[in-house]
Design a protein around this motif. Structure first.
Motif, PDB file in Angstrom:
ATOM      1  N   UNK A 235       0.733  -1.254  -0.119  1.00 15.89           N
ATOM      2  CA  UNK A 235      -0.371   0.002  -0.379  1.00 15.89           C
ATOM      3  C   UNK A 235       0.753   1.378  -0.101  1.00 15.89           C
ATOM      4  N   UNK A 236       2.118   1.024   0.518  1.00 23.55           N
ATOM      5  CA  UNK A 236       2.487   2.188   0.876  1.00 23.55           C
ATOM      6  C   UNK A 236       3.706   2.187  -0.460  1.00 23.55           C
ATOM      7  N   UNK A 237       4.144   1.724  -1.087  1.00 26.10           N
ATOM      8  CA  UNK A 237       4.759   1.504  -2.217  1.00 26.10           C
ATOM      9  C   UNK A 237       3.916   2.262  -3.306  1.00 26.10           C
ATOM     10  N   UNK A 238       2.941   1.697  -3.319  1.00 26.38           N
ATOM     11  CA  UNK A 238       1.901   2.585  -4.408  1.00 26.38           C
ATOM     12  C   UNK A 238       1.133   3.938  -3.662  1.00 26.38           C
ATOM     13  N   UNK A 239       0.975   3.929  -2.871  1.00 24.63           N
ATOM     14  CA  UNK A 239       1.190   5.650  -2.485  1.00 24.63           C
ATOM     15  C   UNK A 239       2.188   6.400  -2.684  1.00 24.63           C
ATOM     16  N   UNK A 240       3.150   5.814  -3.076  1.00 18.73           N
ATOM     17  CA  UNK A 240       4.986   6.995  -3.291  1.00 18.73           C
ATOM     18  C   UNK A 240       4.850   6.784  -4.743  1.00 18.73           C
ATOM     19  N   UNK A 241       4.595   5.832  -5.592  1.00 15.68           N
ATOM     20  CA  UNK A 241       4.146   5.614  -6.671  1.00 15.68           C
ATOM     21  C   UNK A 241       2.683   6.512  -7.508  1.00 15.68           C
ATOM     22  N   UNK A 242       2.113   6.784  -6.687  1.00 17.38           N
ATOM     23  CA  UNK A 242       1.219   7.642  -7.277  1.00 17.38           C
ATOM     24  C   UNK A 242       1.700   8.981  -7.070  1.00 17.38           C
ATOM     25  N   UNK A 243       2.859   9.845  -6.196  1.00 16.92           N
ATOM     26  CA  UNK A 243       2.889  10.307  -5.748  1.00 16.92           C
ATOM     27  C   UNK A 243       4.358  11.285  -6.924  1.00 16.92           C
ATOM     28  N   UNK A 244       5.156  10.147  -7.520  1.00 14.18           N
ATOM     29  CA  UNK A 244       5.836  10.213  -8.644  1.00 14.18           C
ATOM     30  C   UNK A 244       4.961  10.313 -10.013  1.00 14.18           C
ATOM     31  N   UNK A 245       3.844  10.050 -10.192  1.00 14.52           N
ATOM     32  CA  UNK A 245       3.578  10.183 -10.764  1.00 14.52           C
ATOM     33  C   UNK A 245       2.766  11.125 -10.785  1.00 14.52           C
ATOM     34  N   UNK A 246       2.369  11.985 -10.255  1.00 17.51           N
ATOM     35  CA  UNK A 246       1.359  13.026  -9.985  1.00 17.51           C
ATOM     36  C   UNK A 246       2.763  14.112 -10.334  1.00 17.51           C
ATOM     37  N   UNK A 247       4.075  13.909  -9.882  1.00 13.01           N
ATOM     38  CA  UNK A 247       5.057  14.789 -10.231  1.00 13.01           C
ATOM     39  C   UNK A 247       5.263  14.371 -11.714  1.00 13.01           C
ATOM     40  N   UNK A 248       5.458  13.828 -11.836  1.00 13.93           N
ATOM     41  CA  UNK A 248       5.804  13.588 -13.741  1.00 13.93           C
ATOM     42  C   UNK A 248       4.925  14.038 -14.320  1.00 13.93           C
ATOM     43  N   UNK A 249       3.126  14.311 -13.829  1.00 13.74           N
ATOM     44  CA  UNK A 249       2.399  15.245 -14.777  1.00 13.74           C
ATOM     45  C   UNK A 249       2.355  16.373 -14.696  1.00 13.74           C
ATOM     46  N   UNK A 250       2.600  17.162 -13.135  1.00 13.81           N
ATOM     47  CA  UNK A 250       2.956  18.064 -12.898  1.00 13.81           C
ATOM     48  C   UNK A 250       4.270  18.693 -13.909  1.00 13.81           C
ATOM     49  N   UNK A 251       5.399  17.819 -13.994  1.00 15.74           N
ATOM     50  CA  UNK A 251       6.188  18.663 -15.063  1.00 15.74           C
ATOM     51  C   UNK A 251       6.194  18.312 -16.186  1.00 15.74           C
ATOM     52  N   UNK A 312      -1.852   2.007  -9.715  1.00 20.72           N
ATOM     53  CA  UNK A 312      -0.481   2.474  -9.172  1.00 20.72           C
ATOM     54  C   UNK A 312       1.102   2.562 -10.183  1.00 20.72           C
ATOM     55  N   UNK A 313       0.911   1.464 -10.795  1.00 22.90           N
ATOM     56  CA  UNK A 313       2.475   0.630 -11.400  1.00 22.90           C
ATOM     57  C   UNK A 313       1.789   0.905 -12.265  1.00 22.90           C
TER      58      UNK A 313
END
Length: 371
Positions: A235-251, A312-313
């Protein structure tokens, strides 16, 4: 942050914003890159542990922690993923702490909990072996009684921060086939720790070779605890992946509004809009799955964490690739941060089981529920 029976969305947003503000300076591009080939700045860990209290989020207050739940922890790890936080946070707070909590060994929690929560002690879990699978069924590392303790013999692969952690929680099997968790000191006789060169340089991995290594058993039969802790870690890895994905989208959204082609921002082209819209849908779906899993327990968490991991993956691997593609030539350079997120996405996709493992596990869960 003080736990309430049901933390409000406003409180969670404030909690996440405070972590993001701190990580903006603690884990910016310069700090992450500096940690690729050198040890992370200890001052960063001092703030993460001493001020933000992230290592002990899931530890009870009597064991030095904050006594929070996976709901708050998921918010914290989403922000950590957004910032690509290097260092021992994931190994300690997402792998080791959930396992210690699930084992429920009062002595171990009293001994290791306070120094983990304060940041004095970092920890990790060694489960995967030669095939790299995060599966208790694949464990062959042997645990044999020796004197008043145990001796471990075998090998562990892809141990997150295994070369630097101050406490190793090794999953091994007794001669009777019972699964157990054993605490190993980093300087134990017969232990060899080898740092590995892997795709994702922001997350250190190691190989452990154990030859009659003295260890202390934590708890009893650990089958249920390892499974429960793995659900939390997933679960926490999936949360981390969501954060990384959101940062990529923002970029990429920011870049698409700045890059001019044919006298227009490339973000105005329908083909670009469609890709970014698809990414947004995937990220929001994954975030919803993470939030649902964070509020689940027991068998529900076993199912929901797999769903969150799958979504998330998929979201992270998709948008991290699009981030490189839509940045054009600059996106393929070492100087741009896009490749750091791309590599984290690809490595994380297999860390605690790949998509095929999640689908197979979900099939088993659904088959049981139907019966």
């Amino acid at each position: 942050m003080t736990q309430t029976p049901q933390t409000s969305l406003a409180e969670l947003a404030e909690f996440g914003a405070s972590i993001r503000a701190a990580l903006t300076t603690l884990s910016g591009s310069e700090q992450v890159r500096a940690a690729l080939f050198a040890d992370p700045d200890p001052r960063t860990w001092a703030v993460l542990a001493g001020q933000l209290e992230l290592p002990g989020l899931l530890l009870a207050e009597e064991h030095g922690g904050s006594g929070l739940t996976t709901v708050e922890a998921a918010v914290a790890f989403e922000e950590a993923g957004r910032a690509l936080v290097p260092g021992p946070l994931f190994a300690t707070a997402a792998l080791a702490v959930p396992l210690l909590v699930a084992l429920g060994d009062a002595g171990a929690l009293a001994r290791y909990g306070p120094p983990i929560a304060s940041g004095e002690l970092t920890a990790t879990v060694a489960l995967a072996e030669s095939d790299g699978r995060w599966s208790p069924d694949a464990v062959t590392c042997r645990a044999e009684p020796e004197g008043g303790g145990w001796a471990l013999t075998g090998g562990k692969e892809l141990v997150v921060d295994g070369a630097t952690a101050g406490l190793l929680l090794v999953v091994a099997r007794s001669a009777e086939g019972e699964l157990g968790v054993f605490a190993v000191e980093p300087d134990a006789a017969g232990l060899e720790r080898t740092a590995l060169v892997t795709l994702d340089l922001t997350r250190r991995m190691a190989r452990l070779t154990l030859d009659g290594v003295p260890a202390t058993r934590v708890g009893g039969d650990a089958s249920g605890a390892v499974a429960a802790a793995s659900d939390v870690a997933r679960l926490l890895l999936a949360a981390e992946q969501v954060g990384g994905a959101q940062r990529c989208l923002d970029m990429v959204v920011e870049y698409a509004g700045q890059r001019i082609q044919f006298a227009r921002p490339i973000g105005s082209f329908q083909a670009i809009k469609q890709r970014l819209a698809d990414a947004l849908v995937q990220i929001e779906s994954a975030r919803s799955a993470v939030h649902a899993a964070a509020r689940s327990t027991g068998r529900d968490l076993a199912r929901d964490s797999r769903v969150a991991a799958l979504l998330a993956t998929e979201a992270y691997t998709f948008i991290s690739a699009q981030n490189i593609q839509l940045h054009g030539g600059i996106g393929f350079t070492w100087e741009h941060d896009a490749h750091l997120y791309f590599k984290r996405a690809r490595a994380g996709a297999q860390l605690l089981g790949g998509p095929g493992d999640h689908v197979a596990a979900l099939a088993d869960v659904l088959d049981t529920e139907i019966d």
